[in-house]
Design a protein around this motif. Structure first.
Motif, PDB file in Angstrom:
ATOM      1  N   THR A 226     -29.977   8.224  -4.859  1.00  0.00           N
ATOM      2  CA  THR A 226     -31.329   8.765  -5.305  1.00  0.00           C
ATOM      3  C   THR A 226     -31.763   8.239  -6.401  1.00  0.00           C
ATOM      4  O   THR A 226     -32.934   8.428  -6.980  1.00  0.00           O
ATOM      5  CB  THR A 226     -31.174  10.065  -5.524  1.00  0.00           C
ATOM      6  OG1 THR A 226     -30.098  10.543  -6.744  1.00  0.00           O
ATOM      7  CG2 THR A 226     -30.680  10.976  -4.369  1.00  0.00           C
ATOM      8  N   GLY A 227     -31.008   7.556  -7.261  1.00  0.00           N
ATOM      9  CA  GLY A 227     -31.151   7.010  -8.688  1.00  0.00           C
ATOM     10  C   GLY A 227     -31.420   8.084  -9.745  1.00  0.00           C
ATOM     11  O   GLY A 227     -31.807   7.765 -10.911  1.00  0.00           O
ATOM     12  N   VAL A 228     -30.947   9.164  -9.490  1.00  0.00           N
ATOM     13  CA  VAL A 228     -30.849  10.373 -10.536  1.00  0.00           C
ATOM     14  C   VAL A 228     -29.961   9.939 -11.541  1.00  0.00           C
ATOM     15  O   VAL A 228     -29.096   9.864 -11.125  1.00  0.00           O
ATOM     16  CB  VAL A 228     -30.952  11.690  -9.766  1.00  0.00           C
ATOM     17  CG1 VAL A 228     -30.443  12.568 -10.987  1.00  0.00           C
ATOM     18  CG2 VAL A 228     -31.734  12.095  -8.798  1.00  0.00           C
ATOM     19  N   GLU A 229     -30.462  10.146 -12.913  1.00  0.00           N
ATOM     20  CA  GLU A 229     -29.371   9.894 -13.958  1.00  0.00           C
ATOM     21  C   GLU A 229     -28.495  11.021 -13.929  1.00  0.00           C
ATOM     22  O   GLU A 229     -28.829  12.257 -13.908  1.00  0.00           O
ATOM     23  CB  GLU A 229     -30.206   9.586 -15.272  1.00  0.00           C
ATOM     24  CG  GLU A 229     -29.549   9.310 -16.482  1.00  0.00           C
ATOM     25  CD  GLU A 229     -30.165   8.973 -17.528  1.00  0.00           C
ATOM     26  OE1 GLU A 229     -29.833   8.634 -18.786  1.00  0.00           O
ATOM     27  OE2 GLU A 229     -31.415   8.501 -17.284  1.00  0.00           O
ATOM     28  N   LEU A 230     -27.273  10.698 -14.587  1.00  0.00           N
ATOM     29  CA  LEU A 230     -26.136  11.723 -14.609  1.00  0.00           C
ATOM     30  C   LEU A 230     -25.730  11.856 -16.132  1.00  0.00           C
ATOM     31  O   LEU A 230     -25.585  10.885 -16.758  1.00  0.00           O
ATOM     32  CB  LEU A 230     -24.933  11.145 -13.871  1.00  0.00           C
ATOM     33  CG  LEU A 230     -25.064  11.227 -12.244  1.00  0.00           C
ATOM     34  CD1 LEU A 230     -24.094  10.147 -11.557  1.00  0.00           C
ATOM     35  CD2 LEU A 230     -25.366  12.298 -11.416  1.00  0.00           C
ATOM     36  N   ASN A 231     -25.408  13.053 -16.368  1.00  0.00           N
ATOM     37  CA  ASN A 231     -24.707  13.180 -17.718  1.00  0.00           C
ATOM     38  C   ASN A 231     -23.135  13.339 -17.492  1.00  0.00           C
ATOM     39  O   ASN A 231     -22.665  14.230 -16.636  1.00  0.00           O
ATOM     40  CB  ASN A 231     -25.383  14.573 -18.306  1.00  0.00           C
ATOM     41  CG  ASN A 231     -26.682  14.407 -18.722  1.00  0.00           C
ATOM     42  OD1 ASN A 231     -27.052  13.506 -19.180  1.00  0.00           O
ATOM     43  ND2 ASN A 231     -27.562  15.400 -18.392  1.00  0.00           N
ATOM     44  N   ARG A 232     -22.432  12.586 -18.195  1.00  0.00           N
ATOM     45  CA  ARG A 232     -21.041  12.624 -17.875  1.00  0.00           C
ATOM     46  C   ARG A 232     -20.285  12.492 -19.405  1.00  0.00           C
ATOM     47  O   ARG A 232     -20.731  11.571 -20.267  1.00  0.00           O
ATOM     48  CB  ARG A 232     -20.617  11.441 -16.936  1.00  0.00           C
ATOM     49  CG  ARG A 232     -19.113  11.314 -17.109  1.00  0.00           C
ATOM     50  CD  ARG A 232     -18.519  11.879 -15.769  1.00  0.00           C
ATOM     51  NE  ARG A 232     -19.532  12.341 -14.757  1.00  0.00           N
ATOM     52  CZ  ARG A 232     -19.425  11.265 -13.590  1.00  0.00           C
ATOM     53  NH1 ARG A 232     -18.800  10.057 -13.842  1.00  0.00           N
ATOM     54  NH2 ARG A 232     -20.242  11.377 -12.631  1.00  0.00           N
ATOM     55  N   ASP A 233     -19.374  13.348 -19.762  1.00  0.00           N
ATOM     56  CA  ASP A 233     -18.542  13.126 -20.921  1.00  0.00           C
ATOM     57  C   ASP A 233     -17.711  11.977 -20.784  1.00  0.00           C
ATOM     58  O   ASP A 233     -17.120  11.814 -20.015  1.00  0.00           O
ATOM     59  CB  ASP A 233     -17.661  14.561 -21.053  1.00  0.00           C
ATOM     60  CG  ASP A 233     -18.507  15.853 -21.424  1.00  0.00           C
ATOM     61  OD1 ASP A 233     -19.760  15.612 -21.934  1.00  0.00           O
ATOM     62  OD2 ASP A 233     -18.106  16.868 -21.003  1.00  0.00           O
ATOM     63  N   LEU A 234     -17.498  11.503 -22.135  1.00  0.00           N
ATOM     64  CA  LEU A 234     -16.550  10.274 -22.163  1.00  0.00           C
ATOM     65  C   LEU A 234     -15.188  10.724 -22.104  1.00  0.00           C
ATOM     66  O   LEU A 234     -14.881  11.973 -22.450  1.00  0.00           O
ATOM     67  CB  LEU A 234     -16.933   9.679 -23.722  1.00  0.00           C
ATOM     68  CG  LEU A 234     -18.068   8.613 -23.756  1.00  0.00           C
ATOM     69  CD1 LEU A 234     -18.318   8.509 -25.212  1.00  0.00           C
ATOM     70  CD2 LEU A 234     -17.813   7.321 -23.137  1.00  0.00           C
ATOM     71  N   PHE A 235     -14.189   9.961 -21.602  1.00  0.00           N
ATOM     72  CA  PHE A 235     -12.781  10.222 -21.553  1.00  0.00           C
ATOM     73  C   PHE A 235     -12.343   9.222 -22.651  1.00  0.00           C
ATOM     74  O   PHE A 235     -12.493   8.141 -22.727  1.00  0.00           O
ATOM     75  CB  PHE A 235     -12.241  10.087 -20.264  1.00  0.00           C
ATOM     76  CG  PHE A 235     -10.854   9.692 -20.004  1.00  0.00           C
ATOM     77  CD1 PHE A 235      -9.594  10.683 -20.442  1.00  0.00           C
ATOM     78  CD2 PHE A 235     -10.551   8.438 -19.914  1.00  0.00           C
ATOM     79  CE1 PHE A 235      -8.602  10.396 -20.643  1.00  0.00           C
ATOM     80  CE2 PHE A 235      -9.204   8.200 -19.906  1.00  0.00           C
ATOM     81  CZ  PHE A 235      -8.030   9.116 -20.230  1.00  0.00           C
ATOM     82  N   ARG A 236     -11.391   9.897 -23.428  1.00  0.00           N
ATOM     83  CA  ARG A 236     -10.773   8.976 -24.562  1.00  0.00           C
ATOM     84  C   ARG A 236      -9.308   8.520 -24.188  1.00  0.00           C
ATOM     85  O   ARG A 236      -8.261   9.434 -23.760  1.00  0.00           O
ATOM     86  CB  ARG A 236     -10.526   9.809 -25.843  1.00  0.00           C
ATOM     87  CG  ARG A 236      -9.899   9.283 -26.826  1.00  0.00           C
ATOM     88  CD  ARG A 236     -11.002   8.273 -27.507  1.00  0.00           C
ATOM     89  NE  ARG A 236     -10.224   7.374 -28.819  1.00  0.00           N
ATOM     90  CZ  ARG A 236     -10.996   6.750 -29.291  1.00  0.00           C
ATOM     91  NH1 ARG A 236     -11.993   6.180 -29.096  1.00  0.00           N
ATOM     92  NH2 ARG A 236     -10.261   5.806 -30.432  1.00  0.00           N
TER      93      ARG A 236
END
Length: 610
Positions: A226-236
């Motif tokens: 879809t090209g929908v932007e995603l929000n994702r937390d960084l993993f350390r």
């Protein structure tokens, strides 16, 4: 199984790519290549063989630019060759692609593109992707990627660069692992975490059906379709970089063998309450009622992890009296397993990306089972998709032949068995205390064996010219024999087999002749007399026997040609100690034969395709 690296930033891109590939060679080392965009065009250099072959070419004609991709290959479609190496480009070298996975419908796409006049130079499935970019390019890379991906069936992790968009790096994932490293003024893609640790510890984990657009300053994650932007937390990522280096050892395998006492301590940390003499898994927090609802446990794994599962079966059944099946993942996924909501399925995978094991996980969840994963890699596909996860905390394991990943898996099964037994109240408190005291002593007893590891070397020299080596054991010694046999064959290339010693009369004795090397494990007291009888049988037919036994079994010399002793421990705990001499025998035998210990032929570390 192949290794992918990509970079965009201000550093020497060629250097970043080749250094990253050196951290990924355990994923494949048949051939290697890089592509760098210099702002105007895509430059490619690749070579059959190891990374040093490519490096020699690059020393003569370096590639310059601020964005690029690299690949180290484990051959699936097409033999190792320059032509079959990645990156693959279209005919005009406007697009370059690296690929890990298998494109199942590549023959159909290839026929179609050939009819349109496209010329192919390789035998790979991956080359169709680069030509698809040329065929479908509409002036926008994002929409073109979406068009290309709609045509692909199978598994793929892709790194893509193009002269049409020289300031961006693109990544796509579907059923093959890919991570994004977000650094300061630089971003990276990789198949695995060790390749980016030199630059950043901030990681995004791409999931299936997702893509990423990378600039030097930013990472944008999108749904591919879809090209929908995603929000994702960084993993350390908290792995120690030194763990991914040899640190003075000749080989990663030897280093990782010696790291096992420390690795086991890390596996115990936070889970082993010494004061209360109990096991605590904050990750699980199962009640007695939850545990009692399971009438069966099924363990699913491949290779070395499967052998760990066989020990897990012994331990869990002994301590909980819950029936346990152990299944090879590649078989499990293609039949109708008897799994339901009353089954606990335990999947075991070092990488957390093993394709067959991941498919078994999904199949089990579909059938209603709760799935527990035992894995070494946080953020891996298996870790993310399982209902519960126990991380083994082994740290990065680089050698293809698994050592510390195996023993930490085995230890996790011991801890899990005690944890389940506590909730079922199926063992006495006195026995539980004995088990935990024994576990606490294992790392030091491993150290004792490792301090005398040179004494194993002479035996390896004596078997290096053998046509076959056989391993025998009874009870819990048998799965350890299977692991010892696998280690020997995968890095020394000597044919070896492991047998339950009681099966010798049922055919195996026909293989024993004068001088045949046999490694016999004799640590289970309740069957030790039976084992000694089996040793007599093979000795009577001319076998040369190395016995591996506990220190209390000093009379073993009367029955064997040579003996290796392990420190005394509870019989049920011996697998964590007996495997150490077997690992060392394999290592020194491979060394004596002049093999590449860390990179055995035809094998790769992470099996991410069928």
């Amino acid at each position: 199984m192949c290794g992918i690296i990509g970079y965009i930033g201000q550093k020497d891109t060629q250097q970043v790519l080749t250094t990253g590939l050196s951290k990924l060679e355990y994923r494949g080392y048949d051939s290697v290549g890089i592509a760098v965009v210099n702002g105007e065009s895509v430059q490619v250099e690749k070579a059959k063989g190891r990374l040093d072959v490519l490096q020699d070419k690059l020393d003569q004609a370096p590639l310059s630019g601020n964005v690029g991709i690299g690949h180290t290959r484990w051959a699936t479609h097409g033999e190792p060759s320059n032509e079959n190496s990645h990156p693959h480009t279209d005919g005009n070298k406007e697009f370059a692609v690296v690929h890990n996975g298998i494109i199942e419908n590549y023959l159909d796409i290839k026929r179609e593109l050939k009819q349109k006049g496209y010329t192919f130079i390789s035998e790979t499935d991956s080359e169709v992707i680069s030509h698809l970019f040329s065929d479908l390019y509409d002036g926008d890379m994002l929409s073109t990627i979406q068009k290309v991906v709609k045509r692909l069936e199978g598994a793929y992790a892709l790194g893509i660069v193009s002269e049409h968009d020289p300031d961006r790096l693109y990544a796509v994932r579907q059923a093959s692992p890919l991570i994004i490293g977000a650094g300061d003024g630089e971003t990276l893609i990789s198949s695995d975490i060790p390749a980016v640790l030199e630059h950043t510890r901030d990681i995004f984990i791409l999931e299936d059906g997702e893509m990423a657009v990378l600039t030097k300053d930013d990472v944008t994650l999108l749904e591919t379709e879809t090209g929908v932007e995603l929000n994702r937390d960084l993993f350390r990522a908290d792995w120690d970089m030194e763990q991914a280096e040899k640190n003075g050892y000749d080989h990663f395998m030897l280093k990782e063998i010696h790291e096992q006492p420390t690795a086991l301590q890390k596996t115990m940390t936070g889970r082993f309450n010494k004061e209360q003499k109990s096991v605590e898994f904050d990750e699980l927090q199962w009640s007695t009622q939850q545990v009692e609802q399971w009438d069966k446990i099924t363990i699913v794994a491949c290779g070395t992890a499967y052998h760990a599962g066989l020990i897990g079966k012994h331990v869990i059944e002994e301590l909980t009296r819950i029936p346990v099946d152990v299944e090879v993942a590649s078989e499990f996924r293609y039949r109708r397993p008897i799994v339901n909501e009353k089954t606990l399925v335990i999947v075991v995978s070092q990488s957390g990306e093993t394709a067959d094991t991941l498919a078994a996980l999904r199949q089990s969840q579909h059938l209603g089972a709760q799935v527990l994963a035992i894995t070494n890699v946080v953020g891996s596909s298996i870790a993310r998709e399982a209902d519960k996860v126990l991380l083994t905390m082994a740290g990065p394991e680089i050698a293809v032949a698994s050592t510390k990943a195996y023993t930490t898996q085995v230890l996790t099964f011991y801890l899990l068995g005690i944890y389940l037994a506590e909730r079922k109240q199926s063992i006495s408190k006195e026995y539980q205390d004995q088990l935990l005291e024994s576990i606490a002593e294992i790392p030091n007893k491993m150290e004792e064996i490792l301090e005398h590891s040179s004494s194993i070397r002479w035996y390896s020299e004596s078997i290096k010219d053998a046509n076959s080596v056989f391993f025998i054991g009874r009870g819990v010694d048998f799965p350890v024999s299977l692991e010892g046999s696998l280690k020997l064959k995968e890095i020394s290339y000597i044919h070896s087999e492991a047998y339950a010693a009681g099966e010798l009369k049922h055919g195996t004795l026909a293989l024993i002749e004068e001088g045949t090397p046999i490694i016999a494990l004799i640590t289970q007291e309740e069957v030790s007399e039976k084992m000694l009888g089996n040793i007599k049988e093979v000795k009577a037919r001319g076998a040369q026997v190395l016995g591996i036994a506990g220190e209390e079994k000093m009379n073993i010399w009367e029955y064997v040609d040579e003996c290796c002793y392990i420190p005394n421990t509870l019989s049920i705990m011996t697998p964590l100690l007996t495997v150490i001499p077997l690992q060392l025998i394999s290592y020194y035998t491979s060394l004596a034969l002049g093999n590449d210990v860390d990179k055995p032929r035809n094998l790769a570390k992470s099996v991410t395709v069928e």
